[in-house]
Design an enzyme around this catalytic site. Structure first.
Site, mmCIF file in Angstrom:
data_model
loop_
_atom_site.group_PDB
_atom_site.id
_atom_site.type_symbol
_atom_site.label_atom_id
_atom_site.label_comp_id
_atom_site.label_asym_id
_atom_site.label_seq_id
_atom_site.Cartn_x
_atom_site.Cartn_y
_atom_site.Cartn_z
ATOM 1 C CD GLU A 83 44.865 49.530 49.396
ATOM 2 O OE1 GLU A 83 45.818 49.912 48.907
ATOM 3 O OE2 GLU A 83 43.896 48.582 49.084
ATOM 4 C CB CYS A 120 42.320 45.683 47.572
ATOM 5 S SG CYS A 120 42.497 47.180 46.777
ATOM 6 C CG HIS A 244 39.849 43.425 44.602
ATOM 7 N ND1 HIS A 244 39.298 44.427 45.438
ATOM 8 C CD2 HIS A 244 40.650 43.786 43.878
ATOM 9 C CE1 HIS A 244 39.789 45.664 45.253
ATOM 10 N NE2 HIS A 244 40.880 45.212 44.344
#
Ligand code: COA
Length: 445
Positions: A83, A120, A244
């Site tokens: 990203e 993500c 995550h």
């Protein structure tokens, strides 16, 4: 059914680090406990002036290929998840392939290359694409190289500044993998959300508090979806649960809700009943509001029970060890968590072959994905080859003034004469700009 999964993994941290308690907290006028205990972070990784998403990704991929004795012809796909891309057309995977071709014999002209974007969660989506490509039988015996690479920088003064990080994870996705086999079952939780975005800008617009709530809501949806295909989960089913990890405090919140969900209607709930009562059921109370209050009260008590603390210590804590040292690596973060957990349990001498992981990925905007993995016989050798400790220790520790300089150097809107704090050594380095605005790289022996 073909066994497909992650055969090997390599991690490349940015070459600089910032100590949050010693250096960042005093400069920000904050109590160090906010970072070390509240967010659960000790240090952040940063790229030196000659590092970026291409060098970090190429360095991780190069190490992986050398260690596994691979040639370009062995690779049929190169997918990059990021990203932090700097080009809206040319994918980072072409730059990384170009770097690797400088040092390897052969080329990647017959490899399909692409770039994945969904905050993500894109790293996991790229692993998924590779899995599907192999399972579909379109790989001609070749493996996929997946690289998750990011410089997770926030605007100076943004609350996210404390969670910054920079690094890359390279993964080889193959048939008959040495590290983990992926489950065919997956669960998704996905909705149009505005919690974190970068509308053609380098640093994100973040609603931090909302992003925490959205993470939990989408993860819960994904878990329910996963259970609808894989059956109800029990806390003892999984050796580790890598999530995550934008910061370990986020995982602390997710793990507690996950544990509460998983113990419902199990012997664990029964055993805890004498101590904290049973979980409230919606049909037992009058309103949604009363139900939420009752659930909150139960969860507050659950978090202090020995059953929960022991499960957290065994299943979650090992996955956070690297994140505490490096901060958020966005697309690489959940893959760092998996490596961290396996690394910690390898150090403790566990035999994990055949044991299972539950992996929870998340990307703002927003989507969570949950799948299971089975640990393969070659896992220990793979994880020990990572040499994580020395890589973390080798980073140069920044003063606050140096950190400010590094942030400016990587800020696309600032013209800053770059000072380097380390010297590239057997790695790719940024080498200036080409005539069409492209970035150039060279391998430094
Ligand atoms: N000692 C111990 N804990 C402390 C503390 C201290 N001295 N000071 C604060 N804390 C705790 C707070 O209680 C809080 O914990 P809790 O959430 O469990 O209650 C935690 O530290 C963070 O403090 P807070 O005041 O909420 O921090 P913040 O408002 O500066 O920012 C985020 C927190 C997450 C909003 C911010 O880091 C952010 O925007 N991050 C980027 C977005 C992100 O990563 N989102 C996650 C989903 S992807």
């Amino acid at each position: 059914m073909k066994s497909v999964g992650i055969d090997a993994i390599e991690i490349w941290t940015g070459n600089l680090e910032l100590d949050l308690a010693e250096t960042f907290a005093p400069a920000m006028g904050e109590d160090p406990g906010k970072y070390t205990k509240g967010l659960g972070l000790l240090r952040s990784s940063f790229p030196d002036a000659y590092e970026d998403i291409v060098t970090m990704g190429a360095n991780a991929a190069h190490r992986l290929m050398e260690r596994k004795g691979l040639e370009p012809d062995d690779i049929g796909r190169i997918d990059v998840a990021t990203e932090s891309a700097f080009d809206n057309s040319k994918p980072v995977s072409t730059y990384i392939a170009g770097c690797l071709e400088e040092v390897l014999d052969g080329d990647f002209h017959h490899a399909n290359k692409g770039e994945r974007k969904f905050a993500c969660v894109a790293g996991t989506q790229s692993v998924d694409d590779a899995y599907n490509w192999i399972r579909a039988g379109r790989n001609r015996g070749r493996s996929a190289l997946v690289v998750a690479t990011d410089t997770a920088l926030y605007a100076r003064g943004d609350p996210g500044e404390a969670t910054q990080g920079a690094g890359a994870v390279a993964m080889l996705v193959s048939e008959d993998p040495d590290l983990v086999e992926l489950s065919a079952e997956q669960g998704y939780g996905s909705a149009d959300e505005t919690d974190f975005l970068k509308p053609n800008q380098q640093f994100p617009s973040v609603d931090g508090k909302r992003s925490v709530q959205v993470y939990l809501a989408r993860m819960r949806e994904a878990l329910e979806d996963f259970e609808s295909v894989a059956g109800a989960i029990h806390p003892d089913d999984f050796e580790l649960i890598p999530f995550h990890t934008p910061f370990p405090g986020m995982v602390r919140k997710a793990a507690l809700l996950g544990f509460r969900h998983a113990i419902r209607d199990t012997e664990i709930e029964d055993e805890l009943a004498a101590e904290i009562g049973r979980q409230p059921r919606r049909e037992e109370v009058e309103s949604d509001e009363a139900y939420l209050d009752a659930i909150k009260e139960y969860t507050d008590k659950l978090k202090d029970t020995q059953a929960y603390l022991d499960w957290y210590e065994d299943t979650i804590e090992p996955t956070l060890a690297i994140a505490r040292e490096v901060g958020n690596w966005y697309t690489g973060s959940v893959h760092v968590a998996r490596a961290s957990g396996l690394w910690q349990l390898a150090k403790e001498g566990h035999d994990l072959t055949g044991k299972r992981l539950l992996v929870g990925s998340y990307g703002s905007g927003a989507q969570a994905e949950i799948h299971a993995e089975t640990i393969q016989p070659g896992w220990r050798e793979e994880i020990e080859a990572l040499e994580i400790e020395s890589r973390l220790e080798d980073r140069y520790s920044l003063t606050f003034e140096e950190y400010e300089h590094v942030h400016d150097v990587h800020n696309h809107d600032k013209e800053t004469e770059a000072e380097e704090f380390t010297t590239p050594d057997s790695e790719f380095a940024f080498d200036g700009w080409g005539r069409m605005g492209e970035r150039k790289y060279r391998y430094v022996e």
